[in-house]
Enzyme design. Sequence first.
Site: not given
Ligand code: NAP
Length: 279
Positions: A50, A55, A79, A112
């Site tokens: 994704d 980004y 997106k 998006h």
């Molecule tokens: N459509 C939208 O508007 C939108 C908005 C936000 C995000 N997104 C997409 O969704 C994806 C995921 O969301 P996100 O990046 O916001 O948040 P997330 O995946 O919920 O959390 C990422 C965070 O969690 C930590 N983490 C990951 N796996 C872990 C584990 N097993 N144990 C402990 N900590 C862990 C990571 O740290 P480390 O790197 O240190 O592991 C990072 O700080 C994004 O990367 C993006 O592609 C889309």
Amino acid sequence: MKIDLITDSVKLNNGVQMPWLGFGTFQSPPGQVAEDSVLWALQAGYRHIDTAQMYGNERAVGEGVRASGQRSEVMVTTKIQPQQLAPHELERSVKESLAQLRLDVIDLLLIHWPNPRVPLSETLGAMAKMKREGYTRAIGVSNFTVALLDEANKVTSEPLVCNQVECHPYLDQDKVLAACRRLGMAMVAYSPIARGQAKADELLARVGHAHGKTAAQVCLRWLTQQGIVVIPRTAKIERLEENLNILDFDLSDAEMTEIAGLARRGGRIVDWTWSPKWD
Ligand SMILES: NC(=O)c1ccc[n+]([C@@H]2O[C@H](COP(=O)([O-])OP(=O)(O)OC[C@H]3O[C@@H](n4cnc5c(N)ncnc54)[C@H](OP(=O)(O)O)[C@@H]3O)[C@@H](O)[C@H]2O)c1
């Protein structure tokens, strides 16, 4: 664990299979870091990446996908930014995304964020045209409310395969999930481990202990067990495997309910001035 594309995926309303587990790339810095993390994710078994224009890492994501040698097996989602939703702008920006990714086709193209200044019928008309002309295989939306989902489904000429929204135990998204189900759309959870908050959660850790799993794994399982696709992000290679290994255990009904009880006011993490009025 390798994701089995047949059994470990959900069939979208256009017949395409989307893996339950995808890899998020928000805040993966453009360049070698993002490229390497995508490559490692694909080597670990992820088959859905994704990204987004916003980004700034589409080029690195494309490099990682190509370096894996597995392009034909991988679903790449990108997106369109809210300020590019007018048809002419949209067409230009999709072509720009493809140039950045250096891919022949986008697998899934999403709005998006909604933009109330551009009629949805115009944006979706332009996206349908991009699909018919072979620039993308599927189209969908992100950050859409129930009302916006209903409106979008009324005016689109092509199936909208998913709504990608913030979703984790601290945020009640039952209304949006019900709307997705009613409209035959997949719900894709972003920030599925609440940006890392889940790892320190006592309840999730206790449930995980009973299953030999971590709190983060329980959090991801709670979502997939409801039929929600997840796209966690990690920069740590060891967590790639951890986040993949969530389909080999089931939470009991009591555990599912207990985890749902974590939802709270103010649980939403991602909110902007341009956010729609949330359900
Ligand atoms: N459509 C939208 O508007 C939108 C908005 C936000 C995000 N997104 C997409 O969704 C994806 C995921 O969301 P996100 O990046 O916001 O948040 P997330 O995946 O919920 O959390 C990422 C965070 O969690 C930590 N983490 C990951 N796996 C872990 C584990 N097993 N144990 C402990 N900590 C862990 C990571 O740290 P480390 O790197 O240190 O592991 C990072 O700080 C994004 O990367 C993006 O592609 C889309």
